[in-house]
Design a protein around this motif. Sequence first.
Motif, PDB file in Angstrom:
ATOM      1  N   UNK A   1      23.936  -7.446  -9.059  1.00 37.04           N
ATOM      2  CA  UNK A   1      22.603  -7.706  -9.577  1.00 37.04           C
ATOM      3  C   UNK A   1      21.716  -6.485  -9.357  1.00 37.04           C
ATOM      4  N   UNK A   2      21.082  -5.995 -10.425  1.00 39.30           N
ATOM      5  CA  UNK A   2      20.198  -4.841 -10.320  1.00 39.30           C
ATOM      6  C   UNK A   2      18.914  -5.244  -9.606  1.00 39.30           C
ATOM      7  N   UNK A   3      18.524  -4.524  -8.552  1.00 40.44           N
ATOM      8  CA  UNK A   3      17.290  -4.874  -7.837  1.00 40.44           C
ATOM      9  C   UNK A   3      16.059  -4.674  -8.716  1.00 40.44           C
ATOM     10  N   UNK A   4      15.113  -5.557  -8.581  1.00 37.75           N
ATOM     11  CA  UNK A   4      13.862  -5.441  -9.329  1.00 37.75           C
ATOM     12  C   UNK A   4      13.075  -4.232  -8.834  1.00 37.75           C
ATOM     13  N   UNK A   5      12.256  -3.653  -9.711  1.00 36.66           N
ATOM     14  CA  UNK A   5      11.379  -2.542  -9.337  1.00 36.66           C
ATOM     15  C   UNK A   5       9.949  -3.058  -9.214  1.00 36.66           C
ATOM     16  N   UNK A   6       9.266  -2.614  -8.185  1.00 39.62           N
ATOM     17  CA  UNK A   6       7.862  -2.987  -7.999  1.00 39.62           C
ATOM     18  C   UNK A   6       6.983  -2.217  -8.967  1.00 39.62           C
ATOM     19  N   UNK A   7       5.813  -2.766  -9.233  1.00 38.88           N
ATOM     20  CA  UNK A   7       4.809  -2.030  -9.997  1.00 38.88           C
ATOM     21  C   UNK A   7       4.381  -0.793  -9.202  1.00 38.88           C
ATOM     22  N   UNK A   8       3.868   0.206  -9.912  1.00 40.65           N
ATOM     23  CA  UNK A   8       3.385   1.415  -9.245  1.00 40.65           C
ATOM     24  C   UNK A   8       2.139   1.100  -8.428  1.00 40.65           C
ATOM     25  N   UNK A   9       1.835   1.960  -7.481  1.00 40.14           N
ATOM     26  CA  UNK A   9       0.644   1.757  -6.658  1.00 40.14           C
ATOM     27  C   UNK A   9      -0.612   1.755  -7.522  1.00 40.14           C
ATOM     28  N   UNK A  10      -0.641   2.611  -8.538  1.00 40.04           N
ATOM     29  CA  UNK A  10      -1.806   2.640  -9.435  1.00 40.04           C
ATOM     30  C   UNK A  10      -1.971   1.313 -10.163  1.00 40.04           C
ATOM     31  N   UNK A  11      -0.859   0.716 -10.615  1.00 39.41           N
ATOM     32  CA  UNK A  11      -0.923  -0.596 -11.274  1.00 39.41           C
ATOM     33  C   UNK A  11      -1.352  -1.680 -10.290  1.00 39.41           C
ATOM     34  N   UNK A  12      -0.803  -1.616  -9.096  1.00 36.56           N
ATOM     35  CA  UNK A  12      -1.099  -2.642  -8.100  1.00 36.56           C
ATOM     36  C   UNK A  12      -2.577  -2.656  -7.734  1.00 36.56           C
ATOM     37  N   UNK A  13      -3.186  -1.491  -7.674  1.00 36.27           N
ATOM     38  CA  UNK A  13      -4.600  -1.426  -7.283  1.00 36.27           C
ATOM     39  C   UNK A  13      -5.519  -2.014  -8.343  1.00 36.27           C
ATOM     40  N   UNK A  14      -4.995  -2.320  -9.518  1.00 39.09           N
ATOM     41  CA  UNK A  14      -5.781  -2.987 -10.555  1.00 39.09           C
ATOM     42  C   UNK A  14      -5.705  -4.510 -10.437  1.00 39.09           C
ATOM     43  N   UNK A  15      -4.816  -5.013  -9.590  1.00 32.88           N
ATOM     44  CA  UNK A  15      -4.682  -6.466  -9.431  1.00 32.88           C
ATOM     45  C   UNK A  15      -5.941  -7.040  -8.789  1.00 32.88           C
ATOM     46  N   UNK A  16      -6.187  -8.321  -9.078  1.00 27.22           N
ATOM     47  CA  UNK A  16      -7.387  -8.984  -8.578  1.00 27.22           C
ATOM     48  C   UNK A  16      -7.086 -10.022  -7.496  1.00 27.22           C
ATOM     49  N   UNK A  17      -5.851 -10.085  -7.027  1.00 26.13           N
ATOM     50  CA  UNK A  17      -5.487 -11.048  -5.990  1.00 26.13           C
ATOM     51  C   UNK A  17      -5.955 -10.576  -4.618  1.00 26.13           C
ATOM     52  N   UNK A  18      -5.886 -11.471  -3.645  1.00 25.30           N
ATOM     53  CA  UNK A  18      -6.437 -11.208  -2.313  1.00 25.30           C
ATOM     54  C   UNK A  18      -5.830  -9.976  -1.663  1.00 25.30           C
ATOM     55  N   UNK A  19      -4.533  -9.781  -1.834  1.00 23.37           N
ATOM     56  CA  UNK A  19      -3.868  -8.655  -1.181  1.00 23.37           C
ATOM     57  C   UNK A  19      -4.511  -7.327  -1.562  1.00 23.37           C
ATOM     58  N   UNK A  20      -4.925  -7.230  -2.829  1.00 20.47           N
ATOM     59  CA  UNK A  20      -5.406  -5.949  -3.336  1.00 20.47           C
ATOM     60  C   UNK A  20      -6.932  -5.859  -3.420  1.00 20.47           C
ATOM     61  N   UNK A  21      -7.637  -6.902  -2.971  1.00 23.06           N
ATOM     62  CA  UNK A  21      -9.105  -6.861  -2.990  1.00 23.06           C
ATOM     63  C   UNK A  21      -9.724  -7.015  -1.602  1.00 23.06           C
ATOM     64  N   UNK A  22      -8.898  -7.266  -0.614  1.00 23.97           N
ATOM     65  CA  UNK A  22      -9.428  -7.571   0.715  1.00 23.97           C
ATOM     66  C   UNK A  22      -9.762  -6.325   1.541  1.00 23.97           C
ATOM     67  N   UNK A  23      -9.306  -5.148   1.077  1.00 19.85           N
ATOM     68  CA  UNK A  23      -9.480  -3.934   1.867  1.00 19.85           C
ATOM     69  C   UNK A  23     -10.035  -2.805   0.996  1.00 19.85           C
ATOM     70  N   UNK A  24     -10.656  -1.818   1.614  1.00 19.85           N
ATOM     71  CA  UNK A  24     -11.129  -0.659   0.851  1.00 19.85           C
ATOM     72  C   UNK A  24      -9.977   0.069   0.157  1.00 19.85           C
ATOM     73  N   UNK A  25     -10.318   0.883  -0.819  1.00 16.66           N
ATOM     74  CA  UNK A  25      -9.308   1.550  -1.645  1.00 16.66           C
ATOM     75  C   UNK A  25      -8.447   2.534  -0.867  1.00 16.66           C
TER      76      UNK A  25
END
Length: 379
Positions: A1-25
């Motif tokens: 099974x091919x391992x999944x790839x995570x989104x890039x850090x730049x993409x992740x910082x656009x997310x609006x969920x708690x993980x990516x909004x709870x801390x400064x950039x």
Amino acid sequence: MKPIEADSLAQLRKRKSAKWRAFPADVLPLPVAEMDFPISDSIKKVLHDLVDRSDLGYLASVPELPEAFAAFAKRRWNWILEPEHVHLGTDVGVVIVEILRLLGKPGDRVVITTPVYPAFAYWIKEVHMEVDERPLIEENGSWRLDFSAIEKAFSSGAKFFLMSSPHNPLGLIYEKEDLSKLAELAKAHDVIIISDEIHAPLTFTTGKFVPFLTVSDTAREVGITVTSASKSWNLAGLKCGFFYTQSQKLRESLAPLAMGIHHRASITGAFGMVAAFNDSDEWLDSVIARLELNKKLIDELVSGTPLKVSNPHNSYLSWIDFRATKLGEDPAAVILERAKIAVNSGLAFGEPGKGFVRLNFGTSPEILQSAFSGIKSLL
């Protein structure tokens, strides 16, 4: 099974969920239990279809979800259950709170085995019950149930045992024999076991998850399973969970809850989870493949340091022991302040959490390498 790839850090910082909004950039966040992978295409399609049709109304009967979970449980764990007795609710936390509220009363004691998911204590206090910590026994980096302490709690009047299975934050999968022994103790002392099995689908190829209600007739008599697709398919924001018991007595006691809580779940959550359980096995296996590689990477990254890491056989949480370092009882605070990396403080997980942190490794190897580089600079 091919391992999944995570989104890039730049993409992740656009997310609006708690993980990516709870801390400064300038902070790299690795605390909240959500993954950095793109969600399953099957789930995306269902959600897009609902939005495209403006089909976002109230939730009616959804027999598809219990049937989908039953099929998944049979495929993955050979667990045969009755879909008509699977009942929906807002999420695992709300379901557990309402079960405690309905079956117990203020002042009742609820046993938890620390270090454990901090929300357990919050939920117990929400219904004005008492938290009874019975810490796991730690031996050379391995952890196990303290049956002597649990029996003392049960015999002295505890009413509930709230279990994280598989265990958060340790990734520990309980053996069938231990679960069976736990069930017998509960029956002997009239204790109800609530088994939170939300992380179960993410069990590694090195582990074998055992649903609590499969271990014995006694377990089926004393147990209630609470779960969701939210952790394993990254759907926490869709708000849907469910509970199931095979005890006729508990079914009758829980009947008012089954009727009242169903409509507090969301239509997006219910049908998103149908797609998760029915059509996303390949996606799930690709996530497990990535998590197994990330676990090995962490072992390599801490090699030669004073850090000791847990040996999870499930999910994406690493429990890291900093007690041999000079970072004190709350190393997470030091890591955030000096390295700009956010992890969970072990103190939130109960008394045994002093000197530990919980780190979320459901991300890319590059982010993990960056995080551990920062952490190791403090040692």
